[in-house]
Design a protein around this motif. Sequence first.
Motif, mmCIF file in Angstrom:
data_model
loop_
_atom_site.group_PDB
_atom_site.id
_atom_site.type_symbol
_atom_site.label_atom_id
_atom_site.label_comp_id
_atom_site.label_asym_id
_atom_site.label_seq_id
_atom_site.Cartn_x
_atom_site.Cartn_y
_atom_site.Cartn_z
ATOM 1 N N SER A 1 0.864 -1.180 0.000
ATOM 2 C CA SER A 1 0.000 0.000 0.000
ATOM 3 C C SER A 1 0.900 1.230 0.000
ATOM 4 O O SER A 1 1.967 1.222 0.600
ATOM 5 C CB SER A 1 -0.896 0.011 1.235
ATOM 6 N N SER A 2 0.475 2.284 -0.684
ATOM 7 C CA SER A 2 1.347 3.454 -0.765
ATOM 8 C C SER A 2 0.534 4.741 -0.803
ATOM 9 O O SER A 2 -0.647 4.742 -1.149
ATOM 10 C CB SER A 2 2.231 3.375 -2.009
ATOM 11 N N GLU A 3 1.184 5.800 -0.417
ATOM 12 C CA GLU A 3 0.572 7.123 -0.454
ATOM 13 C C GLU A 3 1.565 8.100 -1.037
ATOM 14 O O GLU A 3 2.753 8.059 -0.711
ATOM 15 C CB GLU A 3 0.242 7.599 0.966
ATOM 16 N N LEU A 4 1.059 9.033 -1.837
ATOM 17 C CA LEU A 4 1.923 10.026 -2.469
ATOM 18 C C LEU A 4 1.477 11.401 -1.983
ATOM 19 O O LEU A 4 0.299 11.727 -2.004
ATOM 20 C CB LEU A 4 1.756 9.923 -3.989
ATOM 21 N N THR A 5 2.431 12.192 -1.508
ATOM 22 C CA THR A 5 2.100 13.522 -0.976
ATOM 23 C C THR A 5 2.833 14.596 -1.771
ATOM 24 O O THR A 5 4.069 14.583 -1.829
ATOM 25 C CB THR A 5 2.523 13.612 0.506
#
Lengths: 288, 288, 288, 288
Positions: free
Chosen positions: A81-85
């Motif tokens: 799972s990943s998040e990009l900010t």
Amino acid sequence: MKRHDDIWIMAAQCPSRLGTVDVVTRFLKERRCYITEQQSFDDRLSGQFFIRTEFRPEEAGFDADAFQTAFAERAAEFEMSSELTPPGRLMPVVIMVSKADHCLNDLLYRYRTGQLPIDIRAIVSNHPDLASLSEWHGIPYHHFPITAETKPEQEAQVWQVIEESGAELVILARYMQVLSSEMCTRLSGRAINIHHSLLPGFKGARPYHQAYEKGVKLVGATAHYINDDLDEGPIITQGVEPVSHADYPEDLVAKGRDIECLTLARAVALHVERRVFLNRNRTVVFQR
Amino acid sequence: MKRHDDIWIMAAQCPSRLGTVDVVTRFLKERRCYITEQQSFDDRLSGQFFIRTEFRPEEAGFDADAFQTAFAERAAEFEMSSELTPPGRLMPVVIMVSKADHCLNDLLYRYRTGQLPIDIRAIVSNHPDLASLSEWHGIPYHHFPITAETKPEQEAQVWQVIEESGAELVILARYMQVLSSEMCTRLSGRAINIHHSLLPGFKGARPYHQAYEKGVKLVGATAHYINDDLDEGPIITQGVEPVSHADYPEDLVAKGRDIECLTLARAVALHVERRVFLNRNRTVVFQR
Amino acid sequence: MKRHDDIWIMAAQCPSRLGTVDVVTRFLKERRCYITEQQSFDDRLSGQFFIRTEFRPEEAGFDADAFQTAFAERAAEFEMSSELTPPGRLMPVVIMVSKADHCLNDLLYRYRTGQLPIDIRAIVSNHPDLASLSEWHGIPYHHFPITAETKPEQEAQVWQVIEESGAELVILARYMQVLSSEMCTRLSGRAINIHHSLLPGFKGARPYHQAYEKGVKLVGATAHYINDDLDEGPIITQGVEPVSHADYPEDLVAKGRDIECLTLARAVALHVERRVFLNRNRTVVFQR
Amino acid sequence: MKRHDDIWIMAAQCPSRLGTVDVVTRFLKERRCYITEQQSFDDRLSGQFFIRTEFRPEEAGFDADAFQTAFAERAAEFEMSSELTPPGRLMPVVIMVSKADHCLNDLLYRYRTGQLPIDIRAIVSNHPDLASLSEWHGIPYHHFPITAETKPEQEAQVWQVIEESGAELVILARYMQVLSSEMCTRLSGRAINIHHSLLPGFKGARPYHQAYEKGVKLVGATAHYINDDLDEGPIITQGVEPVSHADYPEDLVAKGRDIECLTLARAVALHVERRVFLNRNRTVVFQR
């Protein structure tokens, strides 16, 4: 230009497996993104892998949606799972308070001066006391009183504010009510509480009075994610302060205020900079 | 098995350029090495890139020489220098002392109990005082007296011990002589000194007396690599301790001993775990 | 009743001589005052004696004027100077600022919530920026611009505010102008400055940039009385914070703000609680 | 002459009552003793008064016995207990250990170099492991094995050593046996234990493993007087150290060693300098 102005953050986690770092770093290179800072950690005991990357696209026209779609595909085999900010993003938050204003005041100051990359969408309280402070900062203040009987209704009101405001993080800045089990579950991993003791030392009510009774020589504060188990959620960071025999309970309360403010602000900063990862009932925190 | 028993460390640095992380992580994946911990940093101002990786070969028969040769070839285009440290390796060191024994005593204790992965090959001093302490630990002690006239000869003797012992690190554990410029150059990046003040605060002699005169409320110690510029080498780590008006110079000296021991031991641990990188006159330190 | 509600404070100092404690404690007993806390210190090097006493009159109708007159007579042979502070007294202060508001904001919060026993009579600045913050707290704000030519006139204006407000303490909360020698002399022992470095480490301008250049691993702040010798006045207290290679100058500035606020607030609290004594170019500070 | 060479220490306590300070200070003045440092504290909640005085007789031929006899008479009406400690006195102590040697090694170093004013009369252990270390320092080592059945006999042996050695203080330097209730009573107020956690957080066995399980971000150590209630005796001092997700239980153990050594040594120094007073289940500690 300040140094963070062009820096994206990617945070990801998955079960441990050969190639977890490579899947991230190769992708970034292919997309011509230069990694300026990276930290990864594999927890041998939980079998979980965590990675946080700061990077700068080398070419103009970086397409975040395309990037995320392509990366999700690539990382699927790792169950990552990943998040990009994006650079300069302000995370939408709701702050919950009761009567004590020191943590709120501190957060508002950091917010107003741009020290914390948050966008305070609303302040919610079970008391009316802090309305004027909120209003001076131009932030909507919702006063939802609570009694044992009205708790479900009150929490429904609170939830509505959170939902409608688009908040991604709820900060319990000395909110003195216990949240229901349902509320805790809904907010899992995205609600930070400040407990005014060095957990697990003094749980429950009036920890400074407990500390005085025990004659401890250090007091502290613990910022943690809330969970079902009151005062037992995953710890993000803790602060500490020496005290002496000459400190009566009211002195400990006063000394505690500073350390509560600093500890909560540090936890919020770590969270919004995507430095904190849940690892079962513990956390992984990549410090700068 | 303890957690570090199968962990290799790779430390590398090179000029900043797209692909610096990828060249490391892809190579490790190809060689079926699992990355358990990784930290990288790009210094925007110096244009230098630094990376430290802990990894575990997934298959038996890991061939370090073949690994290094192949990696050197791969990384050549990045002008990347790298070092590989096997699990359980003890770095050979020489310790230099004068009369004060607190830092030496502390290092010997950590050495004897396996807390510091070093192999003390020799102790060198310009005084005979600490011979018996060294002997109790079974370590050769070289007493090389020094005067202004004999300095070149004395340093030649010291250098011979360093050379013949195979030392990769020299620890100046309160060695009270200034090394010559030649010696500093020879030992660049591999000699750690403990200075008993918070540099750049009080350089030179008797820093605790200077601190007393100024009435400071904090004293400290600085561990740094030596260089030509006395007390100005790249700082690795610093420690600090509060003091009060009731501390006379001799009390500051006494309080300073603990912080000197801890700060020097921490710097040595950081160095031998390959966590410290020279970045011009500064350092990059990847903390655990 | 809170514990401090009936506590008087007496602070005194004089040259060292047999009987210095006795002259204070016997007098208090005769006047039926119970000593709840006392600290004294004799500085062997400067030959000065310092004493601070908290006491509670056992009988109603304590007459402070009569007490002071009688004590002055009694202590005359010791050349002892003394000050008596009644319970709950708020010390009148003037705060001087420029553009940075973090220290002012922190002091105003502590003032507004009664955490600091001060009465802020006026805020003086060479810039107009912080007027609205001051006004929200209902405190007169004086904007006195300054240039090299108008410095004497500006200082005369500042002095007039200090005089007319009855301020006993001037707090330089990041006031970025150097005070003239005359002003320093006039304010000797009653003006506290916050310097944003660990003095004597980085004097002068832009200390965080100096700290970055040197690659220090700790930054700090120093609260001191001002004197003629810029950044060299007697130190009251110092605070410190670890930093890393990943902190660029702007990060050091940001990290420094918290430690500046805390250090300045602590120094002001120590001063108004009469815990600080000048001892030539150093201080004696009786901590709680 | 060093500054402490002529300094006597008087420590006293009694129920709160008008004149408690005066009875001490007037007596000292009459005897022509100059007070160089004094601290007193009245605990409003327990109704107890505590005072510690450092003084220097102004005339030669100070007669300690006569002083004490006369003072006891004078202070009788206050039910004041007092102790007088001559300059340079070494307090006789017995140290108890098991297998871990880090605290013992640290105490021996401070003892050998004169940093702690103690006279180590004997070392007692339930294991033979630390005999050679003790012998190198020329200190008798008593190996008294213990089993559940032989506990009373073993404690009788231990007690005999304490009695015959004239020890006034027993230091439990990681002695891993629980003392019997009788032993605790006998040693009340004169046996210091180091517990390897921040009490009251993690009592009982393997506190570092408990800390790991909870994911705390700070670990610490607590030095306390032993009493009947295991790990609950009056706390003297506590130390703390930050930890991270990357610290496995064995790393916490290693990090804990330094803080245990420092915290125990500090507690012993505070005790032998007569800075610690029992105040029911808490302590009053006059810091320098």
